[in-house]
Design a protein around this motif. Structure first.
Motif, short mmCIF file in Angstrom:
data_model
loop_
_atom_site.label_atom_id
_atom_site.label_comp_id
_atom_site.label_asym_id
_atom_site.label_seq_id
_atom_site.Cartn_x
_atom_site.Cartn_y
_atom_site.Cartn_z
N THR A 75 0.80 -1.15 -0.03
CA THR A 75 0.05 -0.18 0.09
C THR A 75 0.95 1.17 0.15
OG1 THR A 75 -1.43 -1.34 1.37
CG2 THR A 75 -1.84 1.11 1.40
N ALA A 76 0.82 2.13 -1.18
CA ALA A 76 1.58 3.12 -1.23
C ALA A 76 0.77 4.39 -0.35
CB ALA A 76 1.89 3.84 -2.71
N TRP A 126 -1.26 2.52 -13.79
CA TRP A 126 -0.10 3.30 -14.26
C TRP A 126 0.92 2.51 -14.42
CZ3 TRP A 126 -3.35 5.33 -10.30
CH2 TRP A 126 -4.46 6.02 -10.35
N ARG A 127 2.07 3.04 -14.31
CA ARG A 127 3.33 2.35 -14.54
C ARG A 127 3.48 1.01 -13.61
NH1 ARG A 127 8.92 1.98 -13.70
NH2 ARG A 127 8.63 3.41 -11.91
N THR A 164 -3.71 3.39 -3.25
CA THR A 164 -2.97 2.91 -4.36
C THR A 164 -2.02 1.99 -3.67
OG1 THR A 164 -2.88 5.44 -4.77
CG2 THR A 164 -1.02 4.34 -5.64
N VAL A 206 1.27 -0.51 -4.94
CA VAL A 206 2.37 -0.61 -5.78
C VAL A 206 2.83 -2.11 -5.86
CG1 VAL A 206 4.79 0.06 -6.35
CG2 VAL A 206 2.97 1.77 -5.52
N ARG A 222 -3.97 14.51 -6.42
CA ARG A 222 -3.04 14.23 -5.55
C ARG A 222 -1.67 14.91 -5.80
NH1 ARG A 222 0.02 9.82 -5.69
NH2 ARG A 222 -1.73 8.55 -6.61
C1 COA Z 1 5.37 2.55 -2.28
C2 COA Z 1 6.89 2.36 -2.58
C3 COA Z 1 7.19 0.81 -2.93
C4 COA Z 1 7.21 3.31 -3.69
O1 COA Z 1 8.71 3.37 -3.78
P1 COA Z 1 9.57 4.43 -4.47
O2 COA Z 1 10.88 4.31 -4.28
O3 COA Z 1 8.95 5.83 -4.13
O4 COA Z 1 9.29 4.19 -5.87
P2 COA Z 1 8.78 5.02 -7.15
O5 COA Z 1 9.20 6.46 -7.04
O6 COA Z 1 9.33 4.02 -8.53
O7 COA Z 1 7.42 4.97 -7.11
C5 COA Z 1 6.76 3.80 -7.70
C6 COA Z 1 5.05 4.15 -7.86
O8 COA Z 1 4.54 4.37 -6.32
C7 COA Z 1 3.71 5.50 -6.59
N1 COA Z 1 3.90 6.20 -5.22
C8 COA Z 1 4.83 6.61 -4.58
N2 COA Z 1 4.57 6.85 -3.43
C9 COA Z 1 3.19 7.11 -3.51
C10 COA Z 1 2.22 7.76 -2.55
N3 COA Z 1 2.58 8.31 -1.27
N4 COA Z 1 1.01 7.66 -3.16
C11 COA Z 1 0.59 7.20 -4.24
N5 COA Z 1 1.60 6.68 -4.96
C12 COA Z 1 2.95 6.59 -4.76
C13 COA Z 1 4.73 6.29 -7.61
O9 COA Z 1 3.75 7.34 -8.23
C14 COA Z 1 4.92 5.29 -8.58
O10 COA Z 1 3.73 4.92 -9.45
P3 COA Z 1 3.86 4.90 -11.13
O11 COA Z 1 4.95 3.86 -11.15
O12 COA Z 1 2.55 3.97 -11.27
O13 COA Z 1 3.91 5.91 -11.61
C15 COA Z 1 7.78 2.79 -1.04
O14 COA Z 1 7.42 3.93 -0.58
C16 COA Z 1 7.47 1.72 -0.01
O15 COA Z 1 7.73 0.78 0.06
N6 COA Z 1 6.59 2.37 0.84
C17 COA Z 1 6.11 1.57 2.10
C18 COA Z 1 5.11 0.62 1.89
C19 COA Z 1 4.51 0.02 2.88
O16 COA Z 1 5.34 -0.34 3.87
N7 COA Z 1 3.03 -0.10 3.07
C20 COA Z 1 2.31 -0.82 4.13
C21 COA Z 1 2.46 -2.00 4.11
S1 COA Z 1 1.85 -3.02 2.71
#
Ligand code: COA
Length: 146
Positions: free
Chosen positions: A39-40, A67-68, A96, A98, A133
Motif C-alpha cells: 500500500t503506497a 499506471w506504470r 494506491t 504498488v 494528489r
Molecule cells: C510504495 C513504494 C514501494 C514506492 O517506492 P518509491 O521508491 O517511491 O518508488 P517509485 O518512485 O518508483 O514509485 C513507484 C510508484 O509508486 C507511486 N507512489 C509512490 N509514493 C506514493 C504515494 N505516497 N502515494 C501514491 N503513489 C505513490 C509512484 O507514483 C509510482 O507509481 P507509477 O510507477 O505508477 O507512476 C515505497 O515508498 C514503499 O515501500 N513504501 C512502504 C509501503 C508499505 O510499507 N506499505 C504498508 C505495508 S503493505
C-alpha cells in the motif's frame, strides 16, 4: 462483525474497516498484477454510516486504474442486517497499491482494459484523484521551498 471489532457503543471501529479495505485492495491489486503489492497510500476513506455488531459486512474491490507500477483500487463496503436482509452502503475507500518484484523494487503492471461504461467512469475518476494528489504534493513542495 463481532464484539472484538466494536467499541462499547456497539459500533465497529473505523480502524477495523480500514484494515479490511487495505486487505481486499491488496488482493485485487495482486490479482491484476500477479505480483506482491504494498500500500503506497490511502487516498480517501469515507464513513457514510456506522456498522453495528451482528451485521454481515461485504467488501467489494475493483482495480480502477493502472499506471506504470501503481494501481488505484476502489473498495465499496456494505453492511447487511441478517434478520431483515436490508443492505446499507457504509464506506468507500480508494487506495494506491504498488507492485513489487522479487527484490522488492516497483515493477510494471499490465494496463487496465476498461470495457464497460462503469469501468471507464471509474478509470476517469481515478485519473482525477491522481492528478489532484500530485498537484497537491507539488503545491506543498513549492510552498515549503519558499
Ligand atoms: C510504495 C513504494 C514501494 C514506492 O517506492 P518509491 O521508491 O517511491 O518508488 P517509485 O518512485 O518508483 O514509485 C513507484 C510508484 O509508486 C507511486 N507512489 C509512490 N509514493 C506514493 C504515494 N505516497 N502515494 C501514491 N503513489 C505513490 C509512484 O507514483 C509510482 O507509481 P507509477 O510507477 O505508477 O507512476 C515505497 O515508498 C514503499 O515501500 N513504501 C512502504 C509501503 C508499505 O510499507 N506499505 C504498508 C505495508 S503493505
Amino acid at each position: 462483525m463481532g464484539l472484538v471489532d466494536a467499541n462499547s457503543a456497539g459500533f465497529v471501529h473505523g480502524g477495523t474497516v480500514m484494515m479490511l479495505c487495505d486487505e481486499v485492495a491488496g488482493l485485487a491489486a495482486t490479482r491484476h498484477s500477479r505480483h506482491r503489492v504494498v500500500t503506497a497510500g490511502m487516498d480517501r476513506m469515507t464513513f457514510l454510516e456506522p456498522i453495528h455488531v451482528g451485521e454481515l459486512v461485504t467488501f467489494t474491490a475493483s482495480v480502477n486504474a493502472a499506471w506504470r507500477t501503481s494501481m488505484e483500487v476502489g473498495v465499496r463496503v456494505e453492511a447487511e442486517q441478517p434478520r431483515d436482509g436490508s443492505v446499507r452502503h457504509t464506506n468507500t475507500a480508494y487506495l494506491t497499491m504498488v507492485a513489487l518484484d522479487d527484490d522488492g523494487r516497483p515493477v510494471e503492471v499490465p494496463p487496465l482494459e476498461a470495457a464497460s461504461d462503469d469501468e471507464r467512469r471509474r478509470e476517469r475518476e481515478a485519473q482525477t484523484r491522481r492528478r489532484n494528489r500530485l498537484a497537491e504534493r507539488e503545491e506543498i513542495r513549492r510552498g515549503r521551498s519558499g
